[in-house]
Design a protein around this motif. Sequence first.
Motif, mmCIF file in Angstrom:
data_model
loop_
_atom_site.group_PDB
_atom_site.id
_atom_site.type_symbol
_atom_site.label_atom_id
_atom_site.label_comp_id
_atom_site.label_asym_id
_atom_site.label_seq_id
_atom_site.Cartn_x
_atom_site.Cartn_y
_atom_site.Cartn_z
ATOM 1 N N THR A 1 39.273 39.858 50.473
ATOM 2 C CA THR A 1 39.231 41.262 50.889
ATOM 3 C C THR A 1 38.570 42.141 49.843
ATOM 4 N N PHE A 2 38.776 41.843 48.584
ATOM 5 C CA PHE A 2 38.277 42.706 47.505
ATOM 6 C C PHE A 2 36.804 42.474 47.204
ATOM 7 N N PHE A 3 36.198 41.502 47.889
ATOM 8 C CA PHE A 3 34.787 41.215 47.647
ATOM 9 C C PHE A 3 33.915 41.424 48.870
ATOM 10 N N VAL A 4 34.492 41.451 50.045
ATOM 11 C CA VAL A 4 33.680 41.619 51.254
ATOM 12 C C VAL A 4 33.909 42.972 51.922
ATOM 13 N N GLU A 5 34.937 43.712 51.483
ATOM 14 C CA GLU A 5 35.194 45.047 52.020
ATOM 15 C C GLU A 5 34.725 46.073 50.987
ATOM 16 N N GLU A 6 33.561 46.656 51.231
ATOM 17 C CA GLU A 6 32.937 47.514 50.234
ATOM 18 C C GLU A 6 33.816 48.707 49.861
ATOM 19 N N GLU A 7 34.446 49.333 50.844
ATOM 20 C CA GLU A 7 35.277 50.497 50.540
ATOM 21 C C GLU A 7 36.462 50.117 49.658
ATOM 22 N N VAL A 8 37.011 48.948 49.881
ATOM 23 C CA VAL A 8 38.110 48.482 49.040
ATOM 24 C C VAL A 8 37.615 48.214 47.627
ATOM 25 N N GLY A 9 36.446 47.572 47.533
ATOM 26 C CA GLY A 9 35.894 47.225 46.227
ATOM 27 C C GLY A 9 35.539 48.412 45.365
ATOM 28 N N ARG A 10 35.297 49.574 45.968
ATOM 29 C CA ARG A 10 34.977 50.764 45.175
ATOM 30 C C ARG A 10 36.199 51.336 44.475
ATOM 31 N N SER A 11 37.388 51.043 44.986
ATOM 32 C CA SER A 11 38.610 51.634 44.438
ATOM 33 C C SER A 11 39.500 50.643 43.705
ATOM 34 N N TYR A 12 39.357 49.345 44.018
ATOM 35 C CA TYR A 12 40.263 48.342 43.454
ATOM 36 C C TYR A 12 39.479 47.155 42.916
ATOM 37 N N HIS A 13 40.045 46.487 41.912
ATOM 38 C CA HIS A 13 39.497 45.197 41.502
ATOM 39 C C HIS A 13 40.633 44.180 41.405
ATOM 40 N N LEU A 14 40.336 42.935 41.748
ATOM 41 C CA LEU A 14 41.330 41.868 41.723
ATOM 42 C C LEU A 14 41.520 41.402 40.286
ATOM 43 N N ASP A 15 42.718 41.640 39.763
ATOM 44 C CA ASP A 15 43.006 41.303 38.365
ATOM 45 C C ASP A 15 43.401 39.842 38.204
ATOM 46 N N GLY A 16 44.174 39.324 39.148
ATOM 47 C CA GLY A 16 44.584 37.936 39.029
ATOM 48 C C GLY A 16 45.463 37.501 40.191
ATOM 49 N N ILE A 17 45.515 36.191 40.405
ATOM 50 C CA ILE A 17 46.405 35.597 41.403
ATOM 51 C C ILE A 17 47.484 34.826 40.650
ATOM 52 N N ILE A 18 48.720 35.261 40.832
ATOM 53 C CA ILE A 18 49.861 34.620 40.186
ATOM 54 C C ILE A 18 50.592 33.790 41.228
ATOM 55 N N THR A 19 50.713 32.499 40.974
ATOM 56 C CA THR A 19 51.402 31.606 41.904
ATOM 57 C C THR A 19 52.716 31.145 41.294
ATOM 58 N N VAL A 20 53.807 31.406 42.016
ATOM 59 C CA VAL A 20 55.132 30.966 41.587
ATOM 60 C C VAL A 20 55.444 29.638 42.266
ATOM 61 N N VAL A 21 55.885 28.672 41.481
ATOM 62 C CA VAL A 21 56.132 27.310 41.973
ATOM 63 C C VAL A 21 57.598 26.950 41.743
ATOM 64 N N ASP A 22 58.223 26.417 42.750
ATOM 65 C CA ASP A 22 59.612 25.943 42.687
ATOM 66 C C ASP A 22 59.608 24.517 42.141
ATOM 67 N N PHE B 1 44.127 28.265 43.990
ATOM 68 C CA PHE B 1 43.509 29.560 43.715
ATOM 69 C C PHE B 1 44.231 30.353 42.639
ATOM 70 N N ALA B 2 45.223 29.764 42.003
ATOM 71 C CA ALA B 2 45.998 30.492 40.995
ATOM 72 C C ALA B 2 45.189 30.720 39.727
ATOM 73 N N ASP B 3 45.354 31.902 39.156
ATOM 74 C CA ASP B 3 44.850 32.168 37.810
ATOM 75 C C ASP B 3 45.930 31.899 36.772
ATOM 76 N N ARG B 4 47.172 31.995 37.196
ATOM 77 C CA ARG B 4 48.309 31.669 36.341
ATOM 78 C C ARG B 4 49.409 31.105 37.235
ATOM 79 N N ILE B 5 50.064 30.040 36.770
ATOM 80 C CA ILE B 5 51.122 29.392 37.537
ATOM 81 C C ILE B 5 52.442 29.567 36.807
ATOM 82 N N LEU B 6 53.429 30.117 37.495
ATOM 83 C CA LEU B 6 54.780 30.218 36.945
ATOM 84 C C LEU B 6 55.605 29.069 37.510
ATOM 85 N N LEU B 7 55.915 28.123 36.659
ATOM 86 C CA LEU B 7 56.729 26.980 37.066
ATOM 87 C C LEU B 7 58.191 27.403 36.948
#
Length: 430
Positions: free
Chosen positions: A136-157, A183-189
């Motif tokens: 969404t943050f790369f193909v929706e131009e209006e979104v991309g003008r106001s927001y940037h994707l900082d990271g994907i945090i994945t929590v794992v059980d 797709f995680a940038d950081r994994i919380l085990l």
Amino acid sequence: PSPRANVLLSANKPLNLCGYPFLQGMVESGKTIPVTILTGFLGAGKTTLLNHVLQSQDHGMRFAVIENEFGEVGVDDKVIKEVSEELIEVINGCVCCTVRGDLVQTLKKLEGRMSSFDGVIIETTGMADPAPVAQTFFVEEEVGRSYHLDGIITVVDAKHIMMHLEEIKPEGVENESVEQVAFADRILLNKCDLVDEDKLIAVEKALKGINSFADIVRTQQSRVDPSKLLNIRAFDIKRVLEMDPEFLNTDGDHQHDATVSSVSVRFEGELNFQQLKFWIRGLLKTKANDLFRYKGVLAVKGSEEKYVFQGVHMLFTGTLDDAHLWKENEVRECRFVFIGRNLDKAALEKGIMQCKVGPLRFQPGDCVRANVDGEQWMNGVISSHWDQGYPYMIQLDLQPGTYGCSSWCWASMDDDLYVMKREGDCTCGG
């Protein structure tokens, strides 16, 4: 795909952002708002982590939170709102596919209030593939003008992740757990206290086999330094396109496992706490493997505290929490959500509704026979209603034909299995 997406999908070439000013701004400008996507399979600990972040004083940030619920009835947002003053928006459905347009509209709506927050946290449902959300943050131009994707945090059980990673899905159906790790940038085990060191090492090896780039942080009860999650500028579009050249293809198909569904129940009224516990205990004995996630916020008869419960397979926790009290004019209601495989909606709804409190058969002073230990019956008199969550508190007659007033018992349910009418005269205790 859009023309812009077609260009970005050019394979095996350096990613040139100069022709796309809104993407260039996302990467280089400090004016856009950082967005953190919080993902992970059902019951991994995402909402617990989110609550820790919102209550922490360490980061000094204010957040807008977009909460995605897989079921029709929201539970997590109700809990979060009671412990946080952050701006909360709720999207029901799967944010990675059917309601992604709602995500875009929510982000646009928040633009008018950007002065009131420093970052956005999107907590996806446990059934979501994070890739379409990130897209969404790369193909929706209006979104991309106001927001940037900082990271994907994945929590794992740590206790349950292997069974989900190894699950064989029908052809064409994605394994959401694998996608969330990939797709995680950081994994919380998380939940490391529930398994031994050998199991943790095996899990970490499996996670690294899927995603060798993401740092793995071990944690218990989702407690982690917020600096490891926020403003980390970890999302790398180049790496993602190398892993998935179709990442920006907006026409891509995303198919969930059709055997997995949610059952949501919401009604005004109160529950018999003891009967509820019996019902959940029986449910887990027969259906635990198919119950990926279940949670609720409930009104318990006789308590001013809300009963907040959650579970993953056989692991169940619930408490009457003084952090969540019923307000004076608040409607006392119950919210349940069950997510799992091959759920029997009618049976679940029936089981819950059987725990709902109705008019009681006996009044204080009525003479009854009470089942005191599962086998022994004794004479007694109803003393009060809903003491400690039990329908009846009963004073027992310890001597045949007399009322001793020296012993008590509690009836768990208003049923002849626990308490019944006493025939004959009753002249004491009333």
